[in-house]
Design an enzyme around this catalytic site. Structure first.
Site, PDB file in Angstrom:
ATOM      1  N   ARG A  66      69.222  12.756  71.718  1.00 29.59           N
ATOM      2  CA  ARG A  66      69.227  12.820  70.259  1.00 29.59           C
ATOM      3  C   ARG A  66      69.942  11.599  69.690  1.00 29.59           C
ATOM      4  O   ARG A  66      71.095  11.331  70.031  1.00 29.59           O
ATOM      5  CB  ARG A  66      69.946  14.089  69.776  1.00 29.59           C
ATOM      6  CG  ARG A  66      69.230  15.376  70.120  1.00 29.59           C
ATOM      7  CD  ARG A  66      69.953  16.549  69.474  1.00 29.59           C
ATOM      8  NE  ARG A  66      69.273  17.806  69.742  1.00 29.59           N
ATOM      9  CZ  ARG A  66      69.599  18.969  69.157  1.00 29.59           C
ATOM     10  NH1 ARG A  66      70.618  18.992  68.290  1.00 29.59           N
ATOM     11  NH2 ARG A  66      68.935  20.072  69.439  1.00 29.59           N
TER      12      ARG A  66
ATOM     13  N   ASP B  91      71.499   9.465  66.393  1.00 24.32           N
ATOM     14  CA  ASP B  91      72.130   9.752  65.108  1.00 24.32           C
ATOM     15  C   ASP B  91      71.385   9.063  63.970  1.00 24.32           C
ATOM     16  O   ASP B  91      70.510   8.226  64.187  1.00 24.32           O
ATOM     17  CB  ASP B  91      73.588   9.280  65.116  1.00 24.32           C
ATOM     18  CG  ASP B  91      74.471  10.087  66.052  1.00 24.32           C
ATOM     19  OD1 ASP B  91      74.134  11.250  66.324  1.00 24.32           O
ATOM     20  OD2 ASP B  91      75.501   9.551  66.505  1.00 24.32           O
TER      21      ASP B  91
ATOM     22  N   ARG C 218      78.627   3.834  70.338  1.00 24.05           N
ATOM     23  CA  ARG C 218      79.165   3.105  69.190  1.00 24.05           C
ATOM     24  C   ARG C 218      80.684   2.990  69.246  1.00 24.05           C
ATOM     25  O   ARG C 218      81.259   2.025  68.739  1.00 24.05           O
ATOM     26  CB  ARG C 218      78.707   3.766  67.892  1.00 24.05           C
ATOM     27  CG  ARG C 218      77.205   3.576  67.672  1.00 24.05           C
ATOM     28  CD  ARG C 218      76.809   3.907  66.251  1.00 24.05           C
ATOM     29  NE  ARG C 218      76.738   5.338  66.034  1.00 24.05           N
ATOM     30  CZ  ARG C 218      77.044   5.931  64.877  1.00 24.05           C
ATOM     31  NH1 ARG C 218      77.503   5.214  63.859  1.00 24.05           N
ATOM     32  NH2 ARG C 218      76.914   7.224  64.753  1.00 24.05           N
TER      33      ARG C 218
END
Length: 281
Positions: free
Chosen positions: A57, A59, A208
């Site tokens: 998944r 973001d 990230r």
């Protein structure tokens, strides 16, 4: 779908520009990649609904060239529509998401649990004038010059199997132990750097957060040992900045040979722990 119907599993290869999506997963009242794809598939396959499971998944704002998803549909539907699915989807999907391949999955295939690894890329510009306007949706601007050699020296200390809790947003019941297979940076143009981040799996915000830590090393705000010290603490560190999503793209999901898919999925589902590294009184 009638439970008595014989079903087949499809593998879909997917690319998208994540800028205008609220991420992959369906959310009420929001535009998502999964939502657009499920609606389009139901339309072209003439089914009441289609449910997708993806390899990872992404973001809000994160892109993909190599996303993979699966859908279980009636065998009769595939027999009548299968060869035309990708072409028909091209006519109904919005321009910022494409299905680049649609085919029957081999036995044992599980889009989420069968992968050997996921590979992401992150692009950063350290140009003093900002990001090239034609790249602004896909590149993060960093205001200070970056030293790729320092970033790679720090990154090398993070590779391997570790508890990445310091770089993840914890989710109830989920492990933060991951095997980071590759983390390296190269300068691809005068002011453009590209990071390659590859692991067997990633926890939420891990990529990230790792990029944010390495940028702090690259511009000299932190020493090359700092990310490794943060990792060793194994607790979420508020000093680690989670960078924006625009520079991030899911480039590849690699699966084992067909005969090893089911075994890989079973192995991945096991809860991982790290070996004891000492004793405490």
């Amino acid at each position: 779908m009638d439970d008595n119907d014989t079903t087949v599993r499809l593998r879909l290869d997917i690319a998208y520009d994540g800028t205008d999506f609220s991420g992959w997963a369906v959310q009420p009242g929001r535009r998502t990649v999964q939502g657009e794809l499920e609606a389009a598939l139901a339309r072209v396959l003439r089914l009441p609904s289609v449910s997708l499971t993806c390899a990872g998944r992404t973001d809000a704002g994160v892109h993909a060239r190599g996303q993979v998803a699966q859908a279980d549909i009636p065998a009769a539907t595939w027999e009548s529509e299968g060869e035309r699915v990708a072409r028909r989807l091209a006519g109904v999907l919005p321009k910022d998401v494409r299905v680049t391949g649609a085919r029957l999955a081999p036995p044992g295939f599980d889009a989420r649990f069968s992968p050997l690894f996921r590979r992401y890329a992150y692009q950063v510009s350290d140009a003093p004038y900002g990001v090239d306007p034609l790249l602004r949706r896909y590149v993060l601007w960093h205001r200070s010059p970056l030293d790729a050699d320092r970033m790679n020296e720090a990154a090398a200390r993070l590779v391997g199997e570790h508890d990445f809790a310091a770089f993840c947003r914890k989710r109830e019941g989920a492990t933060t132990i991951r095997e980071l297979l590759r983390l390296e940076w190269e300068r691809t143009d005068r002011y453009l750097l590209r990071g390659t981040i590859q692991a067997d799996a990633f926890c939420h915000n891990m990529v990230r957060a790792l990029v944010g830590a390495l940028l702090a090393v690259g511009d000299g705000r932190r020493g090359v040992t700092w990310p490794g010290e943060v990792l060793g603490a194994a607790v979420r560190d508020s000093s680690v900045h989670v960078v924006g999503p625009e520079g991030l793209s899911l480039e590849e999901v690699r699966y084992p040979a067909d005969g090893e898919l089911a075994e890989r999925a079973t192995s991945t589902r096991r809860v991982r722990t790290l070996p004891c590294r000492g004793h405490s009184a």
